[in-house]
Write a protein that holds these residues in place. Structure first.
Motif, PDB file in Angstrom:
ATOM      1  N   PHE B  36       4.140   7.251  31.888  1.00 56.10           N
ATOM      2  CA  PHE B  36       3.851   6.300  32.944  1.00 56.10           C
ATOM      3  C   PHE B  36       2.823   6.929  33.879  1.00 56.10           C
ATOM      4  CE2 PHE B  36       7.823   4.727  31.375  1.00 56.10           C
ATOM      5  CZ  PHE B  36       7.673   3.363  31.485  1.00 56.10           C
ATOM      6  N   GLY B  37       1.930   6.136  34.300  1.00 56.56           N
ATOM      7  CA  GLY B  37       0.901   6.649  35.196  1.00 56.56           C
ATOM      8  C   GLY B  37       0.230   5.511  35.921  1.00 56.56           C
ATOM      9  N   TRP B  38      -0.924   5.813  36.477  1.00 63.36           N
ATOM     10  CA  TRP B  38      -1.628   4.753  37.179  1.00 63.36           C
ATOM     11  C   TRP B  38      -3.131   4.960  37.052  1.00 63.36           C
ATOM     12  CZ3 TRP B  38       1.296   8.491  39.647  1.00 63.36           C
ATOM     13  CH2 TRP B  38       0.580   9.430  40.367  1.00 63.36           C
ATOM     14  N   VAL B  39      -3.838   3.890  37.306  1.00 66.34           N
ATOM     15  CA  VAL B  39      -5.292   3.927  37.324  1.00 66.34           C
ATOM     16  C   VAL B  39      -5.728   3.391  38.681  1.00 66.34           C
ATOM     17  CG1 VAL B  39      -7.409   3.085  36.265  1.00 66.34           C
ATOM     18  CG2 VAL B  39      -5.391   3.505  34.849  1.00 66.34           C
ATOM     19  N   ASP B  40      -6.434   4.202  39.420  1.00 66.76           N
ATOM     20  CA  ASP B  40      -6.944   3.765  40.721  1.00 66.76           C
ATOM     21  C   ASP B  40      -8.349   3.214  40.558  1.00 66.76           C
ATOM     22  OD1 ASP B  40      -4.681   4.415  42.090  1.00 66.76           O
ATOM     23  OD2 ASP B  40      -5.399   6.383  42.754  1.00 66.76           O
ATOM     24  N   ILE B  41      -8.586   2.080  41.183  1.00 61.90           N
ATOM     25  CA  ILE B  41      -9.918   1.475  41.150  1.00 61.90           C
ATOM     26  C   ILE B  41     -10.585   1.741  42.495  1.00 61.90           C
ATOM     27  CG2 ILE B  41     -11.219  -0.648  40.735  1.00 61.90           C
ATOM     28  CD1 ILE B  41      -9.325  -0.009  38.464  1.00 61.90           C
ATOM     29  N   LEU B  58     -10.650  -4.495  33.830  1.00 61.40           N
ATOM     30  CA  LEU B  58     -10.193  -3.181  33.370  1.00 61.40           C
ATOM     31  C   LEU B  58      -9.579  -3.344  31.980  1.00 61.40           C
ATOM     32  CD1 LEU B  58      -9.648  -0.174  34.180  1.00 61.40           C
ATOM     33  CD2 LEU B  58      -7.380  -0.922  34.897  1.00 61.40           C
ATOM     34  N   VAL B  59     -10.055  -2.538  31.056  1.00 60.85           N
ATOM     35  CA  VAL B  59      -9.594  -2.641  29.671  1.00 60.85           C
ATOM     36  C   VAL B  59      -9.295  -1.250  29.138  1.00 60.85           C
ATOM     37  CG1 VAL B  59     -10.176  -3.437  27.348  1.00 60.85           C
ATOM     38  CG2 VAL B  59     -11.120  -4.623  29.314  1.00 60.85           C
ATOM     39  N   ASP B  60      -8.210  -1.114  28.432  1.00 56.01           N
ATOM     40  CA  ASP B  60      -7.980   0.114  27.672  1.00 56.01           C
ATOM     41  C   ASP B  60      -8.496  -0.130  26.261  1.00 56.01           C
ATOM     42  OD1 ASP B  60      -7.206   2.345  26.360  1.00 56.01           O
ATOM     43  OD2 ASP B  60      -5.051   2.015  26.516  1.00 56.01           O
ATOM     44  N   ALA B  61      -9.598   0.521  25.946  1.00 60.18           N
ATOM     45  CA  ALA B  61     -10.242   0.277  24.656  1.00 60.18           C
ATOM     46  C   ALA B  61      -9.359   0.676  23.482  1.00 60.18           C
ATOM     47  CB  ALA B  61     -11.568   1.029  24.598  1.00 60.18           C
ATOM     48  N   THR B 121       1.025   5.064  25.484  1.00 61.41           N
ATOM     49  CA  THR B 121       1.511   5.894  24.381  1.00 61.41           C
ATOM     50  C   THR B 121       0.298   6.552  23.743  1.00 61.41           C
ATOM     51  OG1 THR B 121       1.420   3.955  22.963  1.00 61.41           O
ATOM     52  CG2 THR B 121       3.547   4.507  23.888  1.00 61.41           C
ATOM     53  N   GLY B 122      -0.165   7.610  24.325  1.00 58.28           N
ATOM     54  CA  GLY B 122      -1.342   8.292  23.807  1.00 58.28           C
ATOM     55  C   GLY B 122      -2.414   8.328  24.880  1.00 58.28           C
ATOM     56  N   LYS B 123      -3.586   8.713  24.462  1.00 63.02           N
ATOM     57  CA  LYS B 123      -4.698   8.853  25.401  1.00 63.02           C
ATOM     58  C   LYS B 123      -5.399   7.505  25.553  1.00 63.02           C
ATOM     59  CE  LYS B 123      -7.955  10.935  27.780  1.00 63.02           C
ATOM     60  NZ  LYS B 123      -7.683  11.148  29.198  1.00 63.02           N
ATOM     61  N   ALA B 124      -5.397   7.004  26.761  1.00 64.52           N
ATOM     62  CA  ALA B 124      -6.050   5.719  27.017  1.00 64.52           C
ATOM     63  C   ALA B 124      -7.556   5.928  27.203  1.00 64.52           C
ATOM     64  CB  ALA B 124      -5.453   5.076  28.251  1.00 64.52           C
ATOM     65  N   ASP B 125      -8.296   4.873  26.981  1.00 65.46           N
ATOM     66  CA  ASP B 125      -9.736   4.922  27.192  1.00 65.46           C
ATOM     67  C   ASP B 125     -10.105   3.732  28.074  1.00 65.46           C
ATOM     68  OD1 ASP B 125     -12.420   5.333  27.094  1.00 65.46           O
ATOM     69  OD2 ASP B 125     -12.700   4.571  25.064  1.00 65.46           O
ATOM     70  N   TRP B 126      -9.994   3.927  29.367  1.00 62.66           N
ATOM     71  CA  TRP B 126     -10.180   2.813  30.299  1.00 62.66           C
ATOM     72  C   TRP B 126     -11.650   2.513  30.515  1.00 62.66           C
ATOM     73  CZ3 TRP B 126      -6.101   0.019  31.141  1.00 62.66           C
ATOM     74  CH2 TRP B 126      -4.840   0.604  31.107  1.00 62.66           C
ATOM     75  N   LYS B 127     -11.962   1.218  30.475  1.00 66.26           N
ATOM     76  CA  LYS B 127     -13.330   0.758  30.756  1.00 66.26           C
ATOM     77  C   LYS B 127     -13.262  -0.167  31.961  1.00 66.26           C
ATOM     78  CE  LYS B 127     -14.875   2.452  26.768  1.00 66.26           C
ATOM     79  NZ  LYS B 127     -15.494   3.785  26.777  1.00 66.26           N
ATOM     80  N   LEU B 128     -13.998   0.191  32.969  1.00 63.30           N
ATOM     81  CA  LEU B 128     -14.007  -0.601  34.203  1.00 63.30           C
ATOM     82  C   LEU B 128     -15.354  -1.308  34.324  1.00 63.30           C
ATOM     83  CD1 LEU B 128     -12.784  -1.345  36.978  1.00 63.30           C
ATOM     84  CD2 LEU B 128     -13.713   0.797  37.852  1.00 63.30           C
TER      85      LEU B 128
END
Lengths: 184, 153, 166
Positions: B36-41, B58-61, B121-128
C-alpha cells in the motif's frame, strides 16, 4: 458445474472463481461465507471498533476478489486465511493511521456482560502483551492456525512465531490472576 | 562430440538463465504481496501565478495498481478531494482528477494538489498527464507536473 | 529484526487458557451490511472484465449518489446531445464547452464557478437544468469532465474532445 456446499476445497473454489464462468460468482460467495467470520474476528482484533473491522474485512475480501479477477491465476499453496490475513492487517493499519489510534490496540474486541470474571483479567493481560505476541497467541489458539500457518500469515519465520508464542505464554503464566487458567 | 558437449552446456546455461528470469516471477506469483502506498500529484504554476483549476490523468502503465483512496491537496483551496469518476475505484489503475477553487487565496508555486492511495502488486509505472489548468482569472496555463510516490511502512 | 528461535519445541497452550481465549475472542459482529457490500461486487467475477469496486460505507452512499447524479446528468445532457443546441451553445460545436476550447474540461466548470462568484452568469450554463446557474452546475460539469470511458473506447484526450458533441 457442481456447486454443492461443503464439497469443494478452497483451492477448487479459487480456481472456479477465476474461471470467468457463470459459476465464478457463486464460488466466490462460498469462499466469502466460509471465511467471513474468521476475517471479521481477525480484523476486529486489529481495529478499534466493529465498523473499522468490517471495513478492513471488506477491503480484504475485495482485495481477494480483485486478485482473482486479474492474471496470473492465484494458486493457493496454503490455507486461504493465511492469504487473507496480511490483507486484513494492511487494511487495519490503514484504518489505524486514519483514526490516529493508540499503538496497542485491544485484541479481544468488546467485552460482553455475560463473561466470567477471569475473562476480564485475561482480556487485560492480553492487552498488555506486545501486539506481535498477542497476534501469534490468538491466531494459533483461537483461530486454529498451525504455527507454520501463523508464520505465513504474519510473514515471519516459523521460529519467530514459535518464540513469540512461547514468550506470550510465559507472560500470561506469570500473571497471578490467570493462575487457574494454567492449572491442569 | 565436442559440438554435442557444447550444445548440452549451452542448453543447461540457457535453462539456468530462464530459471533466473522466470524464478522470481513465479515466487512473486505465489507470494503475491501487495503493498500500500500513495502517489502525490504536485503542480507548479510558477512563483507569481495562482492556480485556480486543474485536471490531470494518472495511469499505471503496468496495470498492477488499484486506486483505493483519493485525498485533496495541501493548500486550503484544494484541500477537498478532487472530482473523480467513482469507477476509478473499480477500473482503478487509471483516474482522471479535476478541481477548481474560487477562494480568495490560491496556491502559487509548487503545491501538492492531491494524494492518491494505491495498492500495488509489483513495481508501478505511473504516467501523469496534464489535461487542463487555469490561473485565478481562468486563463489556461501549463503548470509543471510532478509525481512523488510513497509507501506505507 | 525477528526474534528467531527455531530450535525450541512448539509451546503447548493449556486447555483452560485456550477455552478462555476463544470465549473472549468470539464476540459476534453483525455482518449483514458487509455481506451486502462484498457480495454486491461478486457478480463481476463472472464477467470478462471484472474489477471489484471498493465500497466503504461512505463510498457506498457516495457511489449511489454518483450514480443518481450520473443519471440526472445523462437526462440533462441528452437533449443537448441529440437535439439542436440553444443559441448560446451553438457558438461551440460541443455542448458544455463553455470556454469553446474544443473540449469539456475543468476549465468549463471553472468558468461557471467564477461567473457564479462574480455574478456574471450565462443562462446557458444551467447544466443541471435546475432553473438557476450556481455552483452545482460547475460541479456537474467538472464531474462530467472526469468520467472514465469504457476500457475499449477512445483515450481520455479524444473523449474530452468529443464529450457532449452532438
Amino acid at each position: 458445474m457442481d456447486l454443492r456446499p461443503d464439497t469443494q476445497t478452497d483451492a477448487q473454489l479459487i480456481e472456479l472463481a477465476q474461471s470467468r464462468s457463470p459459476d465464478a460468482t457463486e464460488a466466490f460467495e462460498k469462499l466469502y461465507r466460509r471465511h467471513r467470520d474468521w476475517v471479521v474476528r481477525a480484523a476486529r482484533r486489529l481495529t478499534p471498533d466493529d465498523q473499522a473491522a468490517l471495513d478492513a474485512a471488506h477491503d480484504a475480501f475485495l482485495g481477494l476478489m480483485r486478485r482473482l479477477s486479474v492474471p496470473p491465476p492465484l494458486k493457493l499453496r496454503s490455507r486461504l486465511t493465511t492469504y487473507l490475513y496480511p490483507a486484513v492487517r494492511h487494511a487495519a493499519a490503514r484504518a489505524a493511521k486514519k483514526r490516529t489510534l493508540p499503538r496497542d490496540l485491544p485484541v479481544a474486541g468488546p467485552s460482553a456482560d455475560h463473561e466470567p470474571a477471569a475473562s476480564g483479567s485475561l482480556r487485560a493481560a492480553l492487552d498488555r502483551l506486545p501486539p506481535a505476541q498477542r497476534e501469534v497467541l490468538v491466531l494459533h489458539t483461537v483461530e486454529g492456525l498451525t504455527l507454520e500457518e501463523v508464520a505465513l500469515a504474519m510473514q515471519t519465520p516459523v521460529g519467530t512465531a514459535k518464540s513469540r508464542l512461547h514468550k506470550a505464554l510465559q507472560r500470561l503464566r506469570a500473571d497471578e490472576s490467570l493462575r487457574e487458567l494454567f492449572e491442569p | 562430440m565436442n559440438r554435442l558437449c557444447a550444445l548440452i552446456a549451452l542448453s543447461v546455461l540457457g535453462a539456468m538463465l530462464c530459471g533466473l528470469v522466470l524464478g522470481p516471477k513465479q515466487s512473486a506469483l505465489v507470494q503475491d504481496e501487495a503493498r500500500f502506498g500513495w502517489v502525490d500529484i504536485h503542480l507548479d504554476a510558477g512563483a507569481g501565478t495562482e492556480l485556480g483549476a486543474w485536471q490531470i490523468e494518472l495511469v499505471d502503465a503496468t496495470g498492477r495498481s488499484t486506486i483505493v483512496g483519493i485525498e485533496g491537496g495541501e493548500h486550503p483551496a484544494f484541500a477537498e478531494p478532487p472530482h473523480y469518476d467513482p469507477r476509478a475505484m473499480a477500473d482503478s489503475d487509471r483516474v482522471v482528477l479535476a478541481a477548481f477553487s474560487t477562494a480568495d487565496v490560491l496556491p502559487t508555486g509548487r503545491t501538492r494538489v492531491a494524494r492518491i492511495h494505491v495498492r500495488t502488486t509489483g513495481k508501478a509505472d505511473w504516467k501523469l498527464t496534464l489535461i487542463a489548468a487555469a490561473d485565478a482569472a481562468g486563463t489556461p496555463i501549463e503548470p509543471e507536473t510532478k509525481l512523488e510516490e510513497g509507501s506505507a511502512p | 529484526m525477528h526474534d528467531h528461535d527455531d530450535s525450541q519445541s512448539e509451546p503447548a497452550v493449556p486447555a483452560k487458557l485456550a477455552d478462555a481465549l476463544r470465549q473472549i475472542s468470539r464476540q459476534p459482529i453483525d455482518t449483514r451490511e458487509l455481506d451486502t457490500r462484498v457480495l454486491a461486487c461478486a457478480d463481476r467475477l463472472g464477467s470478462p472484465s471484472s474489477f471489484p469496486i471498493r465500497l466503504s460505507m461512505g463510498r457506498l452512499v457516495g457511489l449511489g449518489g454518483a450514480l443518481a447524479a450520473g443519471l440526472a446528468l445523462a437526462m440533462v445532457f441528452w437533449p443537448q446531445l441529440s437535439q439542436p443546441r440553444s443559441a448560446s451553445l451553438a457558438q461551440s460545436s460541443i455542448a458544455n464547452d463553455f470556454d469553446r476550447d474544443g473540449r469539456v474540461t475543468v476549465l468549463d466548470a471553472y468558468l461557471v464557478a467564477r461567473g457564479v462568484r462574480d455574478g456574471t452568469v450565462d443562462p446557458a450554463w444551467d447544466a443541471d437544468a435546475s432553473g438557476t446557474v450556481n455552483l452545482s452546475d460547475a460541479d456537474a460539469i467538472a464531474q462530467l469532465a472526469v468520467l472514465l470511458e469504457p476500457a475499449d473506447s477512445a483515450p481520455t484526450s479524444e473523449r474530452l474532445d468529443s464529450a457532449g458533441a452532438g
